[in-house]
Design a protein around this motif. Structure first.
Motif, short mmCIF file in Angstrom:
data_model
loop_
_atom_site.label_atom_id
_atom_site.label_comp_id
_atom_site.label_asym_id
_atom_site.label_seq_id
_atom_site.Cartn_x
_atom_site.Cartn_y
_atom_site.Cartn_z
N CYS A 93 -11.64 1.54 62.28
CA CYS A 93 -11.43 0.67 63.68
C CYS A 93 -9.94 1.06 64.28
O CYS A 93 -9.05 0.69 63.00
CB CYS A 93 -11.82 -0.56 63.77
SG CYS A 93 -11.74 -1.40 65.46
N VAL A 94 -9.55 1.30 65.21
CA VAL A 94 -8.32 1.44 65.93
C VAL A 94 -7.57 0.02 65.79
O VAL A 94 -6.37 0.00 65.83
CB VAL A 94 -8.36 2.05 67.26
CG1 VAL A 94 -8.79 0.82 68.23
CG2 VAL A 94 -6.93 2.25 67.67
N LYS A 131 -8.22 -7.49 73.33
CA LYS A 131 -8.76 -7.06 71.91
C LYS A 131 -7.91 -7.20 70.79
O LYS A 131 -8.28 -7.76 69.57
CB LYS A 131 -9.46 -5.99 72.16
CG LYS A 131 -10.26 -5.46 70.78
CD LYS A 131 -10.78 -3.96 70.74
CE LYS A 131 -11.67 -3.67 69.54
NZ LYS A 131 -11.76 -2.24 69.21
N TYR A 173 -13.88 3.75 68.62
CA TYR A 173 -13.70 3.53 69.83
C TYR A 173 -14.09 4.49 70.66
O TYR A 173 -14.18 4.54 71.80
CB TYR A 173 -12.67 2.55 70.14
CG TYR A 173 -11.47 3.09 70.58
CD1 TYR A 173 -10.63 3.84 69.17
CD2 TYR A 173 -10.85 3.36 71.74
CE1 TYR A 173 -9.51 4.39 69.58
CE2 TYR A 173 -9.80 4.41 71.90
CZ TYR A 173 -9.03 4.55 70.94
OH TYR A 173 -7.87 5.20 71.22
N ILE A 204 -17.72 -3.86 63.98
CA ILE A 204 -16.92 -4.32 65.08
C ILE A 204 -17.75 -3.83 66.48
O ILE A 204 -18.22 -2.36 66.49
CB ILE A 204 -15.59 -3.55 65.27
CG1 ILE A 204 -14.57 -4.17 64.27
CG2 ILE A 204 -14.92 -3.38 66.50
CD1 ILE A 204 -13.89 -5.35 64.63
MO LIG Z 1 -13.07 -0.23 66.65
#
Ligand SMILES: [Mo]
Ligand SMILES: Nc1nc2c(c(=O)[nH]1)N[C@H]1C(S)=C(S)[C@@H](COP(=O)(O)O)O[C@H]1N2
Length: 546
Positions: free
Chosen positions: A314-315, A64, A403, A267
Motif C-alpha cells: 500500500c502506498v 488518508k 491504489y 486497505i
Molecule cells: Mo493502498
C-alpha cells in the motif's frame, strides 16, 4: 406552597445541561434505531456508515495519509466513532434548541436526518428506498425520545397532556428556564423531577447503546470477511511448485514468505466489507476494444487459471509499517482477456472499476510488458478470494501499489487513454503512476528492545516488485554496511527474508537497513512520503543491550 427562589447561575447551567443531555440521548436513540434496522433488515443501510462513507469519499487531499498514519488499519473504527460523536454534538444542540422551541429542535434533527439520508443514498452500494425508510423511522425515534425527555425535564407538557382539560401547561421551556409559581392547573401535571429525567435519560441511553451495539453486531455479521462457503475454486492449469524449507530462512519468528489470508493487510474505502453475489456478478471489458466482453463468474473460472506469488504493498505504508504482504494469487491472465477483447491502438490506460465505485488506472504498456503477468485474481492461497480482499474477483498487477492497480470487487476493465481518466486516489493528491518503492523492514529486534549481550538475530523482509531484491545490508551505529543473508527469491515480484547475526555489545545501538533492487538501485535514504508516491528512507531500530 412557597415560591421557589430565583434560579442561580448554577441552576440555569443545569437546565442547559439537561436540555443538552436530552438532545444527545435522543440522538443516540435515533442512531441506535438505524443500526438496529440495518442489522435486522438486509439491505437497510446504517446511517453512520452512510455518513462515514460520504466523508471518506469527500476527504480532502492528504486526509488518508493522516488517518492511516494516526490510526493504521483502525481507521474504519475511527470514522465510525467520529460520525457518532458529530451526530451526538448536533443532537445536543437540537436538545438545547428544543428546550426553547420543540419545533426548532425537531427541525435540526430533520435537517441532520436529511443530510444522513443524502449521504447514504449517494453511496454506490446503497439503494435510496431502504435508506429513506431507515432515516424516517430513526428520526421519528429521535424526535419521540426528545419529546419525552424534554417533558420529563419539565421543559414541555408531558406527552398526552391535554391543555383543553387541564389548562395551559406551565413548563420551564418557553420562559427561558424561570420556574413559574405552580397554579391550580399545574398541580394536575406530574411534577417534573431531576430524578425522573435522570432515570429516563439513563434508560434511553442504556437502551440505545445496547440496541445500537447489537444492531452493529448483526450488521457486521452480514458483512463477513471470508468468501461465501459455497464458493470453490477449480484447479489451476499452471501451478507453482510448493514452497520447501529452502525457500525460507530458519531464524525464529521471522516473517513468513507467504502471509495467511486472515493475516493479510486490508486497505479500502469501505466501512463494511462489500458482499458481492457471484451468481449475478459480471465483469465487463469496455472502452477502446474491438470486442467488448462480459464474463460471469462461472465463465471467468472456466478460463485457464494460473498461480503466481506477488507482493502487494500500500502506498500509505510507512517505513517499517505492515501494509505490505506476499501471497499466492490464482487468476486469469489479464493479457489473455485483453487479447480476446482486442485492445485498440491509442488505448494507453487500463482502468479498473469496482462495484463500490472505486477506480484505478495504470498504463497499458506496463501491463502488456512480456516480463510481467497482471492477473484477474479469483483465489488467494488457493482459497476463493476472501470478501475483504475482493471476492469474487480483483486485479493484481505485479510491481504496482494497490491504489493504482489492485481493484477489489472488480466489475469493469475499461480501455481508455492516460489523459482521459484519473483513478480514485489521483485527484486526492497521490501520484498518477504508482510503482512500488524499494523498501526493507526490520522485524527483529523490535523498536526499543532490551537485549542481552551476545548473539542477536536481526531479520526482516525487503521488497521491490517486480524488479527483485539483489542485496540487503545492515548497519549498526556508524559501522560498515554488512551484507545480510537472503532467502531464495521465489519470484521477482515477491519479497525476500533477510537475516544477520549480530554480536551485541552493551549500550544503546541503532540498527539500519537498506535494500538494493534487481537493477542495482539502492533504496532511497531520504525520509519522505507516504504521499504522493510512497514512503522512502532506511528503516531504523534503536535497541538497548545490557
Ligand atoms: Mo493502498
Ligand atoms: N474496490 C476497492 N479496491 C481497492 C481499494 C479500495 O479502496 N476499493 N483499495 C486499494 C488499495 S489502496 C490497496 S493498498 C489494495 C489493498 O488490498 P488488500 O486489502 O487485499 O490488501 O486494494 C486496492 N483495491
Amino acid at each position: 406552597m412557597t415560591e421557589k427562589p430565583a434560579p442561580s447561575r448554577f441552576s440555569s447551567a443545569r437546565l442547559l445541561l439537561q436540555a443538552g443531555v436530552a438532545g444527545a440521548v435522543a440522538g443516540g436513540v435515533g442512531i441506535a434505531t438505524s443500526e438496529l434496522l440495518a442489522g435486522l433488515i438486509p439491505g437497510a443501510p446504517s446511517l453512520v456508515v452512510g455518513v462515514g462513507s460520504f466523508i471518506i469519499a469527500l476527504q480532502p487531499p492528504g486526509a488518508k495519509d493522516v488517518v492511516v498514519s494516526l490510526f493504521g488499519t483502525n481507521d474504519k473504527l475511527v470514522v465510525n466513532i467520529a460520525v457518532v460523536l458529530v451526530a451526538l454534538i448536533v443532537a445536543t444542540a437540537a436538545g438545547i434548541l428544543g428546550r426553547r422551541s420543540f419545533d426548532y429542535g425537531t427541525r435540526l434533527f430533520l435537517t441532520f436526518g436529511l443530510v444522513a439520508f443524502l449521504a447514504t443514498a449517494l453511496q454506490p452500494l446503497s439503494s435510496p428506498v431502504p435508506a429513506a425508510v431507515s432515516v424516517v423511522i430513526s428520526m421519528a425515534a429521535s424526535i419521540g425520545a426528545l419529546r419525552i425527555l424534554l417533558a420529563e425535564a419539565g421543559f414541555m407538557a408531558p406527552v398526552g397532556f391535554r391543555p383543553d382539560i387541564l389548562g395551559a401547561y406551565r413548563g420551564r421551556g418557553r420562559t427561558g428556564g424561570r420556574p413559574i409559581p405552580a397554579g391550580p392547573a399545574s398541580s394536575a401535571v406530574p411534577e417534573p423531577g431531576r430524578r425522573r429525567f435522570l432515570i429516563r435519560s439513563i434508560e434511553f441511553a442504556v437502551g440505545a447503546i445496547a440496541f445500537g451495539v447489537f444492531g452493529r453486531f448483526l450488521l457486521d455479521r452480514q458483512h463477513p470477511n471470508s468468501a461465501p462457503v459455497s464458493a470453490a475454486l477449480p484447479a489451476a492449469a499452471e501451478t507453482v511448485a510448493p514452497l520447501t524449507a529452502v525457500d525460507s530462512l530458519a531464524a525464529p519468528d521471522i516473517t513468513p514468505i507467504v502471509i495467511p489470508n486472515d493475516a493479510f493487510y486490508r486497505i479500502d474505502t469501505e466501512l463494511l466489507v462489500p458482499q458481492v453475489d457471484a451468481s449475478t456478478w459480471q465483469l465487463k471489458v469496455t472502452g477502446m476494444v474491438d470486442h467488448p466482453l462480459t464474463f460471469t463468474y462461472p465463465q471467468l473460472l472456466a478460463m485457464p487459471l494460473f498461480e503466481q506469488y506477488v507482493t502487494l504493498a500500500c502506498v500509505s505504508n510507512t517505513v517499517g509499517g505492515n501494509l505490505v504482504g506476499n501471497t499466492l494469487w490464482t487468476g486469469v491472465h489479464l493479457k489473455e482477456v485483453l487479447a480476446q477483447a482486442g485492445v485498440q491502438s491509442g488505448a494507453t490506460q487500463i482502468v479498473g472499476r469496482s462495484v463500490d465505485g472505486f477506480t484505478v488506472g495504470f498504463p497499458t504498456d506496463y501491463a502488456l510488458d512480456p516480463a510481467r503477468e497482471p492477473m484477474i485474481v479469483v483465489g488467494m492461497n488457493r482459497q476463493p478470494l476472501p470478501a475483504e480482499h475482493g471476492y469474487p474477483a480483483r486485479l493484481i498487477v505485479p510491481g504496482l501499489f494497490g491504489y493504482v492497480s489492485a481493484t477489489k470487487w472488480l466489475s469493469e476493465i475499461e480501455l481508455t487513454t492516460r489523459e482521459a481518466f484519473d483513478g480514485y486516489w489521483v485527484p486526492l493528491g497521490w501520484a498518477k503512476d504508482g510503482p512500488i518503492v524499494t523498501e526493507s523492514r526490520i522485524d527483529h529486534p523490535s523498536v526499543g528492545a532490551q537485549l542481552s549481550t551476545g548473539n542477536i538475530d536481526i531479520d526482516g523482509v525487503a521488497w521491490a516488485p517486480d524488479r527483485g531484491i539483489q542485496r540487503v545490508e545492515v548497519q549498526i551505529d556508524n559501522g560498515p554496511w554488512q551484507a545480510a543473508l537472503l532467502s531464495r527469491a521465489i519470484s521477482k515480484a515477491t519479497w525476500v527474508q533477510w537475516w544477520l547475526r549480530w554480536q551485541a555489545t552493551p549500550g544503546s545501538h541503532v540498527i539500519q537497513v537498506r535494500a538494493t533492487d534487481g537493477a542495482g538501485a539502492v533504496q532511497t535514504s531520504t525520509f519522505g512520503g507516504p504521499a504522493p508516491a510512497g514512503s522512502t528512507g532506511y528503516p531504523q531500530v534503536q535497541v538497548n543491550v545490557a
